[in-house]
Design an enzyme around this catalytic site. Structure first.
Site, PDB file in Angstrom:
ATOM      1  N   ALA A   9       0.810  -1.220   0.000  1.00 32.37           N
ATOM      2  CA  ALA A   9       0.000   0.000   0.000  1.00 32.37           C
ATOM      3  C   ALA A   9       0.843   1.269   0.000  1.00 32.37           C
ATOM      4  O   ALA A   9       0.353   2.345  -0.317  1.00 32.37           O
ATOM      5  CB  ALA A   9      -0.933   0.002   1.209  1.00 32.37           C
ATOM      6  N   ARG A  14      10.704   7.389  -0.988  1.00 34.20           N
ATOM      7  CA  ARG A  14      12.132   7.535  -1.278  1.00 34.20           C
ATOM      8  C   ARG A  14      12.474   7.294  -2.751  1.00 34.20           C
ATOM      9  O   ARG A  14      13.551   7.626  -3.214  1.00 34.20           O
ATOM     10  CB  ARG A  14      12.933   6.573  -0.375  1.00 34.20           C
ATOM     11  CG  ARG A  14      12.894   6.984   1.084  1.00 34.20           C
ATOM     12  CD  ARG A  14      13.344   5.871   2.028  1.00 34.20           C
ATOM     13  NE  ARG A  14      12.268   4.941   2.334  1.00 34.20           N
ATOM     14  CZ  ARG A  14      12.353   3.943   3.223  1.00 34.20           C
ATOM     15  NH1 ARG A  14      13.486   3.730   3.873  1.00 34.20           N
ATOM     16  NH2 ARG A  14      11.334   3.138   3.442  1.00 34.20           N
ATOM     17  N   GLY A  78       1.301   2.628   8.291  1.00 32.17           N
ATOM     18  CA  GLY A  78       2.338   1.712   8.759  1.00 32.17           C
ATOM     19  C   GLY A  78       2.019   0.243   8.494  1.00 32.17           C
ATOM     20  O   GLY A  78       0.879  -0.109   8.177  1.00 32.17           O
ATOM     21  N   GLY A 140      15.162  -2.847  10.156  1.00 31.28           N
ATOM     22  CA  GLY A 140      14.871  -3.064  11.568  1.00 31.28           C
ATOM     23  C   GLY A 140      15.871  -4.074  12.133  1.00 31.28           C
ATOM     24  O   GLY A 140      16.223  -5.043  11.467  1.00 31.28           O
ATOM     25  N   GLU A 155      13.256  -0.477  14.765  1.00 29.44           N
ATOM     26  CA  GLU A 155      13.526   0.142  13.464  1.00 29.44           C
ATOM     27  C   GLU A 155      14.805   0.966  13.530  1.00 29.44           C
ATOM     28  O   GLU A 155      15.131   1.554  14.562  1.00 29.44           O
ATOM     29  CB  GLU A 155      12.348   1.035  13.055  1.00 29.44           C
ATOM     30  CG  GLU A 155      11.117   0.258  12.653  1.00 29.44           C
ATOM     31  CD  GLU A 155      11.421  -0.824  11.627  1.00 29.44           C
ATOM     32  OE1 GLU A 155      11.815  -0.487  10.502  1.00 29.44           O
ATOM     33  OE2 GLU A 155      11.266  -2.023  11.951  1.00 29.44           O
ATOM     34  N   TYR A 362      11.480   0.418 -47.047  1.00 30.70           N
ATOM     35  CA  TYR A 362      10.420   0.267 -46.057  1.00 30.70           C
ATOM     36  C   TYR A 362       9.436  -0.769 -46.582  1.00 30.70           C
ATOM     37  O   TYR A 362       8.856  -0.596 -47.664  1.00 30.70           O
ATOM     38  CB  TYR A 362       9.681   1.592 -45.798  1.00 30.70           C
ATOM     39  CG  TYR A 362       8.452   1.366 -44.946  1.00 30.70           C
ATOM     40  CD1 TYR A 362       8.582   0.933 -43.628  1.00 30.70           C
ATOM     41  CD2 TYR A 362       7.167   1.504 -45.461  1.00 30.70           C
ATOM     42  CE1 TYR A 362       7.464   0.664 -42.847  1.00 30.70           C
ATOM     43  CE2 TYR A 362       6.043   1.241 -44.680  1.00 30.70           C
ATOM     44  CZ  TYR A 362       6.204   0.819 -43.375  1.00 30.70           C
ATOM     45  OH  TYR A 362       5.117   0.538 -42.601  1.00 30.70           O
ATOM     46  N   ASN A 382       2.040   1.948 -47.959  1.00 32.22           N
ATOM     47  CA  ASN A 382       0.949   1.150 -47.395  1.00 32.22           C
ATOM     48  C   ASN A 382      -0.172   1.997 -46.803  1.00 32.22           C
ATOM     49  O   ASN A 382      -1.201   1.484 -46.428  1.00 32.22           O
ATOM     50  CB  ASN A 382       1.495   0.201 -46.320  1.00 32.22           C
ATOM     51  CG  ASN A 382       2.159   0.949 -45.179  1.00 32.22           C
ATOM     52  OD1 ASN A 382       2.695   2.041 -45.367  1.00 32.22           O
ATOM     53  ND2 ASN A 382       2.104   0.373 -44.001  1.00 32.22           N
TER      54      ASN A 382
HETATM   55  C1  UD1 Z   1      10.288  -2.711   6.967  1.00 30.70           C
HETATM   56  C2  UD1 Z   1      10.357  -3.211   8.397  1.00 30.70           C
HETATM   57  C3  UD1 Z   1      11.819  -3.394   8.801  1.00 30.70           C
HETATM   58  C4  UD1 Z   1      12.492  -4.352   7.855  1.00 30.70           C
HETATM   59  C5  UD1 Z   1      12.329  -3.912   6.393  1.00 30.70           C
HETATM   60  C6  UD1 Z   1      12.789  -5.011   5.468  1.00 30.70           C
HETATM   61  C7  UD1 Z   1       8.415  -2.281   9.598  1.00 30.70           C
HETATM   62  C8  UD1 Z   1       7.953  -1.253  10.557  1.00 30.70           C
HETATM   63  N1  UD1 Z   1       9.711  -2.276   9.288  1.00 30.70           N
HETATM   64  O1  UD1 Z   1      10.896  -1.428   6.949  1.00 30.70           O
HETATM   65  O2  UD1 Z   1      11.916  -3.899  10.117  1.00 30.70           O
HETATM   66  O3  UD1 Z   1      13.869  -4.468   8.155  1.00 30.70           O
HETATM   67  O4  UD1 Z   1      10.946  -3.633   6.091  1.00 30.70           O
HETATM   68  O5  UD1 Z   1      12.790  -4.624   4.132  1.00 30.70           O
HETATM   69  O6  UD1 Z   1       7.628  -3.089   9.163  1.00 30.70           O
HETATM   70  N2  UD1 Z   1       3.329  -0.719   3.518  1.00 30.70           N
HETATM   71  C9  UD1 Z   1       1.941  -0.770   3.520  1.00 30.70           C
HETATM   72  N3  UD1 Z   1       1.249   0.129   4.269  1.00 30.70           N
HETATM   73  C10 UD1 Z   1       1.857   1.060   5.051  1.00 30.70           C
HETATM   74  C11 UD1 Z   1       3.270   1.107   5.065  1.00 30.70           C
HETATM   75  C12 UD1 Z   1       3.976   0.197   4.289  1.00 30.70           C
HETATM   76  O7  UD1 Z   1       1.359  -1.600   2.826  1.00 30.70           O
HETATM   77  O8  UD1 Z   1       1.144   1.832   5.689  1.00 30.70           O
HETATM   78  C13 UD1 Z   1       4.091  -1.671   2.673  1.00 30.70           C
HETATM   79  C14 UD1 Z   1       4.985  -0.962   1.675  1.00 30.70           C
HETATM   80  O9  UD1 Z   1       4.285  -0.751   0.457  1.00 30.70           O
HETATM   81  C15 UD1 Z   1       6.142  -1.934   1.534  1.00 30.70           C
HETATM   82  C16 UD1 Z   1       6.179  -2.680   2.845  1.00 30.70           C
HETATM   83  O10 UD1 Z   1       4.945  -2.419   3.494  1.00 30.70           O
HETATM   84  O11 UD1 Z   1       5.945  -2.848   0.480  1.00 30.70           O
HETATM   85  C17 UD1 Z   1       7.331  -2.220   3.748  1.00 30.70           C
HETATM   86  O12 UD1 Z   1       7.234  -0.837   3.984  1.00 30.70           O
HETATM   87  P1  UD1 Z   1       8.513   0.098   4.030  1.00 30.70           P
HETATM   88  O13 UD1 Z   1       8.050   1.474   4.337  1.00 30.70           O
HETATM   89  O14 UD1 Z   1       9.359  -0.112   2.857  1.00 30.70           O
HETATM   90  O15 UD1 Z   1       9.243  -0.481   5.338  1.00 30.70           O
HETATM   91  P2  UD1 Z   1      10.791  -0.386   5.710  1.00 30.70           P
HETATM   92  O16 UD1 Z   1      11.084   0.955   6.244  1.00 30.70           O
HETATM   93  O17 UD1 Z   1      11.609  -0.873   4.596  1.00 30.70           O
HETATM   94 CA    CA Z   2      11.189  -1.447   2.551  1.00 30.41          CA
END
Ligand code: UD1
Ligand code: CA
Length: 453
Positions: A9, A14, A78, A140, A155, A362, A382
């Site tokens: 979601a 970034r 989150g 994390g 994290e 062509y 053509n």
């Molecule tokens: C997350 C983990 C971290 C881990 C890392 C591995 C958490 C809090 N942290 O961090 O411990 O080391 O992945 O790659 O979980 N997403 C949603 N809804 C939201 C937020 C995120 O669906 O509200 C999805 C994102 O689209 C993504 C995934 O969750 O595919 C991970 O989210 P991201 O923000 O990339 O987490 P990281 O900071 O990488």
């Molecule tokens: Ca990630």
């Protein structure tokens, strides 16, 4: 019973992209499709995808995956909040919930399957994948107790300087006992640097949390930035090239070439520098590709030579030479022993066996028979401004240099077209067609002398 939930979601802030992060591609395949592939050995009862940012676009891109249930997370508060959205959909569900981050694209199906199996035999409330990374920034950190169980995940941005030194990281792939998780999900709070609900905070609320360390950390890289995307692409490309070298393909300058995972090569193929092979391609034995060529979604027979040329959605027979500087466009098929030469463009056409289109032509919407010679500069006209029309040229025919064949038009077999002709009418078998004004030559034509005074 097993349910799989993929978290997709997030916006991917970034990335600084108009696309949602999970639609970024690696070797031509989206991150989300790669994650789906890593689940293909599981035979899960349910497949759920959590989407939010540009949900409609994502649903549309994934419509071929009919087994997917789309769950909307709005707003995106989150990873813990994302999983909370499943409570309704999985109300009467009993079993394990496998959660995968949608941005972890290189997981092998075997690793995921092993996680579920280990989890089941351990009787833990959660088992997750971990790995050791020398530069763990952004991940994390996993903290374990004396029994080696996971006590907490913190994290990166919430770690103390001391905690940051821990190189054991969370891969973002978890197998939960769903009943146990449901009990703790409502207890999540947003007391962290991002003010979000973290799925990782459920870990210290669950009775037993185990982890399985993945030896090769490359397998569990998460993609947050374009830099990571690029590093991952390099990794995939390197693996692909090395695989095909093992199968008998020679690369002259391997790092300048890219492949897709859906390419198949015969033995003794040589790939010259700056050559890119994309999409679904089948390349026969002893082909010589490049330097400087681009081939996409095409099948090439054996001993095809392609020099500085582009071939897209085409089928090429055996022993065909293409280029330099040819453009073979979609829906073209070229039979065995043909030559497609310099500055030739071919679109939606069939070229029969042993025919040549050697220079500056062509050919569009045409069907050309066997052993035809298309003279230099021959053009099939053509398009009448509104519609496209067909050109047919029978076996053994030859067109003179600079001929224009105004379609629709049928030239029979054994036809000869005089150089410089613009033909608008059909030509029967075995005839000569010539359309041009007679040459006038005047004798005693004194050249004007330049006056230098
Ligand atoms: C997350 C983990 C971290 C881990 C890392 C591995 C958490 C809090 N942290 O961090 O411990 O080391 O992945 O790659 O979980 N997403 C949603 N809804 C939201 C937020 C995120 O669906 O509200 C999805 C994102 O689209 C993504 C995934 O969750 O595919 C991970 O989210 P991201 O923000 O990339 O987490 P990281 O900071 O990488
Ligand atoms: Ca990630």
């Amino acid at each position: 019973m097993l349910a799989v939930a993929i978290l997709a979601a997030g916006k991917g802030t970034r990335m600084k992209s108009a696309l949602p992060k999970v639609l970024q591609t690696l070797a031509g395949t989206t991150l989300i499709e790669r994650v789906l592939t890593s689940c293909n050995q599981l035979q899960a009862e349910r497949m759920l995808l959590i989407l939010g940012h540009q949900a409609e676009l994502l649903e549309q891109k994934l419509e071929a995956y009919t087994e997917l249930e789309f769950i909307l997370q709005q707003p995106q508060n989150g990873t813990g909040h994302a999983v909370q959205q499943l409570v309704n959909a999985l109300k009467d569900f009993q079993g394990e919930l496998l959660v995968l981050n949608g941005d972890v694209p290189l997981l092998r199906p075997e690793t995921v399957k092993n996680l579920v199996e280990q989890h089941r035999s351990n009787n833990a409330s959660v088992t997750l994948l971990s790995t050791r990374i020398t530069n763990p920034k952004g991940y994390g950190r996993i903290f374990t107790n004396k029994q080696g169980q996971v006590s907490q995940i913190i994290e990166d941005r919430d770690c103390t300087v001391q905690q940051l030194k821990n190189t054991l990281v969370n891969a973002g792939v978890y197998c939960f006992d769903w009943n146990a998780l449901v009990n703790v999900l409502p207890k999540l709070s947003a007391r962290n640097d991002q003010k979000e609900l973290y799925l990782t905070d459920t870990i210290d609320m669950l009775p037993t949390a185990m982890h399985i360390e993945v030896d090769n950390s490359e397998e569990v890289v998460g993609i947050n930035t374009r830099q990571q995307l690029s590093q991952c692409e390099e990794l995939i490309q390197k693996r692909l090239r090395e695989y095909w070298m093992g199968e008998g393909v020679t690369f002259i300058d391997s790092s300048s070439c890219t492949l897709s995972e859906n390419c198949q090569f015969g033995r003794d193929v040589t790939i010259e520098p700056q050559t890119h092979i994309r999409g679904h391609c089948q390349i026969g034995h002893r082909c010589l590709l490049g330097p400087g060529s681009f081939i996409q979604n095409s099948d090439l027979g054996e001993e095809v030579k392609v020099l500085k040329s582009v071939i897209i959605d085409a089928k090429i027979g055996n022993n065909v030479a293409i280029g330099p500087f040819a453009h073979v466009r979609p829906e073209t098929s070229v039979a065995d022993n043909c030559r497609i030469g310099n500055f030739v463009e071919i679109k939606k056409s069939v070229i029969g066996q042993s025919s040549n289109v050697s220079h500056l032509s062509y050919i569009g919407d045409a069907k050309i028979g066997q052993e035809v010679n298309i003279g230099a500069g021959t053009i099939t006209a053509n398009f009448d401004g509104i519609n496209k029309h067909q050109t047919y040229i029978g076996d053994f025919s030859r067109t003179g240099a600079n001929s224009v064949l105004v379609a629709p038009i049928i030239l029979g077999s054994g036809v000869t077209v005089g150089a410089g002709s613009t033909l608008t009418k059909d030509v029967p078998n075995g005839s000569l067609a010539i359309e041009r004004s007679k040459q006038i030559t005047k004798g005693n034509w004194p050249r004007q002398q330049k006056n230098h005074s």
